[in-house]
Scaffold this active site. Structure first.
Site, mmCIF file in Angstrom:
data_model
loop_
_atom_site.group_PDB
_atom_site.id
_atom_site.type_symbol
_atom_site.label_atom_id
_atom_site.label_comp_id
_atom_site.label_asym_id
_atom_site.label_seq_id
_atom_site.Cartn_x
_atom_site.Cartn_y
_atom_site.Cartn_z
ATOM 1 N N LYS A 111 0.854 -1.190 0.000
ATOM 2 C CA LYS A 111 0.000 0.000 0.000
ATOM 3 C C LYS A 111 0.887 1.237 0.000
ATOM 4 O O LYS A 111 2.067 1.170 0.383
ATOM 5 C CB LYS A 111 -0.907 0.025 1.224
ATOM 6 N N ASP A 167 -6.729 4.639 -4.899
ATOM 7 C CA ASP A 167 -7.469 4.520 -3.649
ATOM 8 C C ASP A 167 -8.120 5.878 -3.433
ATOM 9 O O ASP A 167 -8.298 6.640 -4.400
ATOM 10 C CB ASP A 167 -6.526 4.129 -2.492
#
Length: 458
Positions: free
Chosen positions: A139, A179
Site C-alpha cells: 500500500k 485509492d
C-alpha cells in the site's frame, strides 16, 4: 518474548502466544492505532488455526507476517500555481510478496501517515490472497490533498511523487493502483511520468489506467459491484435479497456510486449517501444519475443534491447517516466510520445486513455488536476485494496484450466474489465458527500465505 509453558492446555497456550506477539506489535508500533486494530482483528481470528497447525507457531508466521518487507518514506517537493514550493510526504509499504508481486493502492489524503498505510497494507495481504490471484500485499500514498487543487497542480504533484516511487516499483516487483484521492486522472499523470523515467512502455506497472492505454473495462465499478455481489451471496444463504430492501450507502466516490448502482439493479431502494461534509436522505430513493453528475462530472459537494430534489434532506456531519433506518448498510467511505454507537443505532433500527465496501469501516466494538445481534456481516477484506481482483485482471490483460469485454470482466468479478464468499464460509465452518465471515475470511486469506511462507523458507 518470554518462554511460554507448553504444558498449558492447547487453547490457553495459543491464546497466550497470540497475546505475546500482539504485545510486541504494540511496543514496536506505538501510537499506530489503525495498524494495531487491523492486526488485533486478524490475530484473534487465527487461534483455532494455530491450535490445529502448530507449524505456524514453530515457523513464527505471526511474528514474520506483521513486519513489512520494507517501509519506504520519501519527500515530495512540487510547485503550486502561484510558484510556491510545497512539500509532502510519500509512503510505500511492501508487506508480503509470497504469492505474487506487491499489490495495493495509493491514497492521497491529509490523514495519510505510517499507521494508515501499514494497516491498509496488512489488510491487503489477506484480501489479495482471498481473490485467488497471484498478488502480494502492499500500500502507499501521501498526505497530499487533491481537493481544491488545479489539474496542473495535481499533475506536478503526481510527477514529483512518481519520480521517487518509480525507484521501488515495476510490473513484477510492486504494482500500485488507486485509492481515496487517486483516480484515473492521477494514475494517468503517474503512468506518464514513469514512462518518461524508464524510457519504456510497461503497462503492467500501474492498474486503474485509462481504457485507451492498458486499463480494464469494469475497473471503476469493480469495488462497488464486488461488495454487492458478496453481500448478495450472504443474503441468499439467509433466504433474503436486495430486492425490495432499503439500503443506506456511505460515501459518494467510486465505491459508493457503483455499490448503489448494482444494489438498485438488484431491486433495492437506496435512500442515503454522503461525503465528508454531510449526508443526503431521499425517502423516495436517490436519483443515481444526479449523484454521478454532481460527483464525477461537476465535482461538487453532495449537499447540492437537495437543490434539485427539494423533498430530499441534507444534514451536516457524515456519521449521522447511520441513524437512518435500513435493511442493509453498506459503509463505503473510510476507516472506522461506524463506531459502537452507530452500530447500536443501526441494530435498534432493524438492520439485517452490513457489507463493508471501504477498508476497515467498522471498529472492533461495532463488529462485536453486529455479530452479537445476529446481523449478517460481510467484512472488508472479503467484501471489498473486487477492486484489487479486477486490478489483477488488468495485469493479466496487460501481460497478454489483450482487452477483455465488460461482460467478460464483470463475469470474472462475479465468480471471484462468489468464490471468496464460499471460501470464507467454509473456513468459518471448518474451524468451529459457522456464520462468522470475519473469522472465515481471515483464516482463508491467512492459510494460503502462511503455507507459501513455510514452503519458501526463512
Amino acid at each position: 518474548m518470554k518462554t511460554l509453558n507448553k504444558q498449558l492446555p492447547k487453547t490457553q497456550y495459543v491464546h497466550e502466544y497470540v497475546n505475546q506477539v500482539f504485545e510486541t506489535v504494540k511496543k514496536r508500533n506505538p501510537n499506530e492505532v489503525e495498524f494495531q486494530q487491523a492486526v488485533k482483528e486478524v490475530f484473534y481470528s487465527l487461534v483455532p488455526v494455530l491450535e490445529n497447525n502448530p507449524q505456524y507457531i514453530k515457523q513464527a508466521i505471526l511474528e514474520r507476517i506483521v513486519e513489512p518487507d520494507r517501509i519506504i518514506s520519501f519527500k515530495v517537493s512540487w510547485v503550486d500555481d502561484h510558484g510556491n514550493v510545497k512539500v509532502n510526504r510519500g509512503f510505500r509499504v511492501q508487506f508480503s510478496n509470497h504469492i505474487g508481486p506487491y499489490k495495493g493502492g495509493l491514497r492521497f489524503h491529509p490523514s495519510v501517515n505510517a499507521s494508515i498505510i501499514k494497516f491498509l497494507g496488512f489488510e491487503q495481504i489477506f484480501k489479495n490472497s482471498l481473490t485467488g490471484q497471484p498478488i502480494g500485499g502492499g500500500k502507499g500514498g501521501s498526505d497530499f490533498d487533491p481537493k481544491g487543487k488545479s489539474d496542473a497542480e495535481i499533475m506536478r504533484f503526481c510527477q514529483a511523487f512518481m519520480t521517487e516511487l518509480s525507484k521501488y516499483i515495476g510490473p513484477d516487483v510492486d504494482v500500485p493502483a488507486g485509492d481515496i484521492g487517486v483516480g484515473a486522472r492521477e494514475i494517468g499523470y503517474m503512468f506518464g511520468q514513469y514512462k518518461k523515467l524508464r524510457g519504456a512502455y510497461e503497462a503492467g506497472v500501474l492498474t486503474g489506467k485509462g481504457i485507451g492505454y492498458g486499463g480494464s473495462l469494469g475497473r471503476k465499478e469493480a469495488t462497488g459491484y464486488g461488495t454487492v455481489y458478496f453481500v448478495e451471496e450472504m443474503l441468499k444463504d439467509a433466504g433474503a435479497s436486495f430486492n425490495g430492501s432499503t439500503v443506506v450507502v456511505s460515501g459518494s466516490g467510486n465505491v459508493s456510486i457503483y455499490a448503489m448502482e448494482k444494489a438498485m439493479q438488484l431491486g433495492a431502494k437506496v435512500v442515503a449517501c454522503s461525503d465528508s461534509n454531510g449526508y443526503i436522505y431521499d425517502k423516495d430513493g436517490i436519483n443515481l444519475a444526479t449523484v454521478k453528475r454532481l460527483k464525477e462530472v461537476e465535482h461538487k459537494r453532495i449537499s447540492e443534491y437537495v437543490n434539485e430534489y427539494p423533498d430530499a434532506i441534507y444534514m451536516e456531519g457524515y456519521t449521522g447517516i447511520w441513524s437512518i433506518p435500513c435493511d442493509i448498510a453498506l459503509p463505503c467511505a473510510t476507516q472506522n466510520e461506524i463506531d459502537e454507537n452507530s452500530a447500536a443505532l443501526l441494530v435498534s433500527n432493524g438492520v439485517k445486513a452490513v457489507g463493508e465496501g471501504a477498508n476497515m469501516p467498522s471498529t472492533l466494538e461495532a463488529i462485536d455488536i453486529f455479530l452479537d445481534n445476529n446481523v449478517l456481516f460481510a467484512p472488508a477484506k472479503a467484501a471489498n476485494a473486487g477492486g484489487v481482483a479486477v486490478s489483477a485482471l488488468e495485469m493479466a490483460q496487460n501481460s497478454a496484450r489483450q482487452y477483455w469485454t465488460l461482460e467478460e470482466v464483470d463475469g470474472k468479478l462475479h465468480d471471484i466474489m462468489k468464490n471468496i464468499y464460499t471460501k470464507s464460509k467454509q473456513a468459518a465452518q471448518e474451524y468451529g465458527a459457522a456464520g462468522n465471515l470475519v473469522i472465515g475470511a481471515n483464516i482463508a486469506g491467512f492459510v494460503k500465505v502462511a503455507d507459501a511462507m513455510i514452503e519458501q523458507g526463512i
